[in-house]
Design an enzyme around this catalytic site. Sequence first.
Site, mmCIF file in Angstrom:
data_model
loop_
_atom_site.group_PDB
_atom_site.id
_atom_site.type_symbol
_atom_site.label_atom_id
_atom_site.label_comp_id
_atom_site.label_asym_id
_atom_site.label_seq_id
_atom_site.Cartn_x
_atom_site.Cartn_y
_atom_site.Cartn_z
ATOM 1 N N GLU A 105 -10.442 8.270 -31.343
ATOM 2 C CA GLU A 105 -10.362 7.138 -30.411
ATOM 3 C C GLU A 105 -9.409 6.062 -30.937
ATOM 4 O O GLU A 105 -9.445 4.919 -30.472
ATOM 5 C CB GLU A 105 -11.756 6.524 -30.212
ATOM 6 C CG GLU A 105 -12.849 7.532 -29.930
ATOM 7 C CD GLU A 105 -13.168 7.681 -28.453
ATOM 8 O OE1 GLU A 105 -12.263 7.410 -27.630
ATOM 9 O OE2 GLU A 105 -14.300 8.075 -28.150
ATOM 10 N N HIS A 123 -16.666 0.427 -30.980
ATOM 11 C CA HIS A 123 -16.733 1.292 -29.800
ATOM 12 C C HIS A 123 -17.969 2.171 -29.923
ATOM 13 O O HIS A 123 -18.202 2.775 -30.975
ATOM 14 C CB HIS A 123 -15.467 2.153 -29.724
ATOM 15 C CG HIS A 123 -15.584 3.292 -28.764
ATOM 16 N ND1 HIS A 123 -15.818 3.117 -27.415
ATOM 17 C CD2 HIS A 123 -15.522 4.641 -28.945
ATOM 18 C CE1 HIS A 123 -15.875 4.300 -26.830
ATOM 19 N NE2 HIS A 123 -15.709 5.239 -27.730
ATOM 20 N N HIS A 125 -21.113 4.730 -27.563
ATOM 21 C CA HIS A 125 -21.528 5.408 -26.342
ATOM 22 C C HIS A 125 -22.969 4.990 -26.028
ATOM 23 O O HIS A 125 -23.792 5.826 -25.636
ATOM 24 C CB HIS A 125 -21.447 6.930 -26.507
ATOM 25 C CG HIS A 125 -20.064 7.427 -26.791
ATOM 26 N ND1 HIS A 125 -19.794 8.724 -27.161
ATOM 27 C CD2 HIS A 125 -18.863 6.796 -26.752
ATOM 28 C CE1 HIS A 125 -18.489 8.873 -27.345
ATOM 29 N NE2 HIS A 125 -17.905 7.712 -27.114
ATOM 30 N N TYR A 144 -26.669 -15.115 -18.654
ATOM 31 C CA TYR A 144 -25.558 -15.990 -19.048
ATOM 32 C C TYR A 144 -24.815 -15.536 -20.306
ATOM 33 O O TYR A 144 -23.721 -16.017 -20.599
ATOM 34 C CB TYR A 144 -26.045 -17.431 -19.218
ATOM 35 C CG TYR A 144 -26.935 -17.676 -20.411
ATOM 36 C CD1 TYR A 144 -26.397 -17.844 -21.685
ATOM 37 C CD2 TYR A 144 -28.320 -17.764 -20.276
ATOM 38 C CE1 TYR A 144 -27.197 -18.066 -22.783
ATOM 39 C CE2 TYR A 144 -29.139 -17.991 -21.359
ATOM 40 C CZ TYR A 144 -28.577 -18.139 -22.604
ATOM 41 O OH TYR A 144 -29.371 -18.358 -23.691
ATOM 42 N N HIS A 185 -18.184 6.759 -20.248
ATOM 43 C CA HIS A 185 -17.793 6.906 -21.649
ATOM 44 C C HIS A 185 -18.590 5.973 -22.574
ATOM 45 O O HIS A 185 -19.347 6.461 -23.399
ATOM 46 C CB HIS A 185 -16.288 6.670 -21.769
ATOM 47 C CG HIS A 185 -15.742 6.910 -23.144
ATOM 48 N ND1 HIS A 185 -14.436 7.240 -23.382
ATOM 49 C CD2 HIS A 185 -16.330 6.863 -24.367
ATOM 50 C CE1 HIS A 185 -14.240 7.398 -24.673
ATOM 51 N NE2 HIS A 185 -15.378 7.169 -25.293
ATOM 52 N N TYR A 240 -21.390 -24.624 -28.664
ATOM 53 C CA TYR A 240 -22.594 -24.710 -29.504
ATOM 54 C C TYR A 240 -23.011 -23.393 -30.129
ATOM 55 O O TYR A 240 -23.943 -23.350 -30.936
ATOM 56 C CB TYR A 240 -23.782 -25.232 -28.670
ATOM 57 C CG TYR A 240 -23.543 -26.590 -28.067
ATOM 58 C CD1 TYR A 240 -23.500 -27.721 -28.890
ATOM 59 C CD2 TYR A 240 -23.350 -26.740 -26.707
ATOM 60 C CE1 TYR A 240 -23.267 -28.982 -28.344
ATOM 61 C CE2 TYR A 240 -23.123 -27.984 -26.153
ATOM 62 C CZ TYR A 240 -23.073 -29.099 -26.969
ATOM 63 O OH TYR A 240 -22.851 -30.329 -26.432
HETATM 64 ZN ZN LIG Z 1 -15.882 7.247 -27.308
#
Ligand SMILES: [Zn+2]
Length: 245
Positions: A105, A123, A125, A144, A185, A240
């Site tokens: 990746e 990254h 899954h 939020y 993904h 903050y």
């Molecule tokens: Zn991946």
Amino acid sequence: MTEQRITEQCVTEQRREREDVPGHPGGARGAAEVDGAWEALVAAARRTVSDGLVVGTSGNVSVRVGDTILVTPSGVPYDRLTPDDVTGVDLEGRQVLGTLVPTSELPLHLAVHRTTDARAVVHTHAVHATAVSTLVTELPPIHYMAGALGGPVRVAPYATYGTEELARNMLHALAGRTGCLLRNHGTITYGTTLDQAYDRTAQLEWMCRLWLTASSVPGLTPALLTPEQLAQAGERLRAYGQPGR
Ligand SMILES: [Zn+2]
């Protein structure tokens, strides 16, 4: 498996190499910084597994030191990574440290490091986030904390993993954001520190879980935040920090 264990001789050569980290001329000090960053990277990669964000080696982490990107190698279980397994590439993806094969990746990580002020990219899954990526084109603003990622979290269109096409789709979805989902993904987030990038992934997965939970109550639809409410929360988070911290 692409695992290539390095020999003792290679370790010695690697240590010598590391004393001159490309883009980070600092001699032994540069090498110490790389070693410290690698240790933190391996700890974060292991944490993605223990926190349930990743199964096996299906996620990856990168940290920038100078112009070198340290990145998890492909196919090696994180609990087997040692200090001598340091794996690094330059911003073009050329391997400059180590002999293990960098994550497949890599284009995702390089695209973020080239175009943002990121010092770290995570990254995964993660299951709830990946589920949401199959249902909507943007995570509905259910909480939020989306403000901590720059606003409503977009879903990048699907493309095959490891391709430049996926990296391009991701960059569009990341415009003005520090995280996004990748359709069918997973997740990607970045930060100016590894802790920040990691926390953003954890928050994103939590928000996805929250939306799936609220929206699965039969006959009821969750209330969502308005763009103004989200913008106000974003300003407050920047001024903050996160409540309870
Ligand atoms: Zn991946």
